[in-house]
Design an enzyme around this catalytic site. Structure first.
Site, PDB file in Angstrom:
ATOM      1  N   VAL A   8      33.406 102.703  -6.379  1.00 47.70           N
ATOM      2  CA  VAL A   8      32.380 103.087  -7.346  1.00 47.70           C
ATOM      3  C   VAL A   8      31.531 104.175  -6.707  1.00 47.70           C
ATOM      4  CG1 VAL A   8      32.282 100.898  -8.603  1.00 47.70           C
ATOM      5  CG2 VAL A   8      30.811 101.237  -6.610  1.00 47.70           C
ATOM      6  N   SER A   9      30.969 105.027  -7.532  1.00 47.36           N
ATOM      7  CA  SER A   9      30.082 106.087  -7.052  1.00 47.36           C
ATOM      8  C   SER A   9      28.794 105.461  -6.547  1.00 47.36           C
ATOM      9  CB  SER A   9      29.755 107.061  -8.173  1.00 47.36           C
ATOM     10  OG  SER A   9      30.923 107.502  -8.785  1.00 47.36           O
ATOM     11  N   LEU A  10      28.032 106.256  -5.855  1.00 46.59           N
ATOM     12  CA  LEU A  10      26.762 105.761  -5.319  1.00 46.59           C
ATOM     13  C   LEU A  10      25.803 105.329  -6.424  1.00 46.59           C
ATOM     14  CD1 LEU A  10      26.335 108.410  -2.504  1.00 46.59           C
ATOM     15  CD2 LEU A  10      27.084 106.048  -2.258  1.00 46.59           C
ATOM     16  N   GLU A  12      26.816 104.345  -9.428  1.00 48.14           N
ATOM     17  CA  GLU A  12      27.526 103.346 -10.236  1.00 48.14           C
ATOM     18  C   GLU A  12      27.486 102.042  -9.445  1.00 48.14           C
ATOM     19  OE1 GLU A  12      32.114 102.993 -11.782  1.00 48.14           O
ATOM     20  OE2 GLU A  12      31.375 104.908 -11.074  1.00 48.14           O
TER      21      GLU A  12
END
Length: 192
Positions: A8-10, A12
């Site tokens: 997951v993105s930072l 997200e």
């Protein structure tokens, strides 16, 4: 062995949907990472890749979880093919253990290679056109007076290189290159 990778993105926060989908596919070991997909130095992805062996399957939720650039994805899939590792991307419907899946990736690889070749040709043509008009690429040359000042400051041993960079605007690499060049000419003797 079925090995999974979720990212997951930072910004997200939740990877539950990815984890549920991988567990549904019978994944035995899952590597989880919270990091942007633009970076190539993702530690959990590297641990995952180091774990994979011939005959294993890497299961991901979606291709963009592995990487954001087509080049990086194709580089990874080429590695998987060479090592006898299959890639399954659940949401993209890709499974390289099937003939259609392998065909799809080989086709993508060919298109990406063509794209890289076209970009390289355009770049060469652009450089050639710029040279014909008298323009030269690269960083602008450091003014001679600035470099001489930086070297004098270095020689007096009163300033650290970061101080010299800050005061003169001459980059650290340029300073060290000039020192090396000067030392090669003088045999390491500095004229005070």
């Amino acid at each position: 062995m079925r090995i999974g990778y979720v990212r997951v993105s930072l910004n997200e926060q939740n990877w539950d949907m990815q984890l549920d989908a991988l567990k549904e596919r019978g994944v035995e070991k899952i590597f989880q990472e919270k990091m942007t997909g633009k970076r190539d130095d993702r530690p959990e992805l590297q641990r995952c890749l180091d774990t994979l062996r011939k005959g294993d399957e890497l299961v991901i939720y979606k291709l963009d979880r592995l990487g954001r650039s087509t080049f990086k994805l194709l580089e990874l899939t080429k590695h998987f093919e060479e090592e006898g590792i299959d890639l399954i991307s659940i949401m993209d419907g890709i499974d390289t253990s099937t003939p259609v899946g392998r065909f799809f990736f080989r086709t993508m690889a060919s298109i990406a290679e063509l794209e890289r070749d076209i970009i390289a040709e355009r770049t060469k043509a652009g450089v050639k056109a710029a040279k014909a008009r008298g323009r030269v690429g690269g960083r602008p040359e450091t003014p001679k007076k600035d470099l001489e000042r930086a070297l004098r400051m270095y020689d007096c041993n009163e300033y650290s290189v970061p101080d010299i960079v800050e005061r003169t605007g001459v980059s650290k690499a340029t300073i060290y290159r000039a020192i090396k060049k000067r030392n090669e000419k003088t045999g390491g003797i500095v004229n005070g």
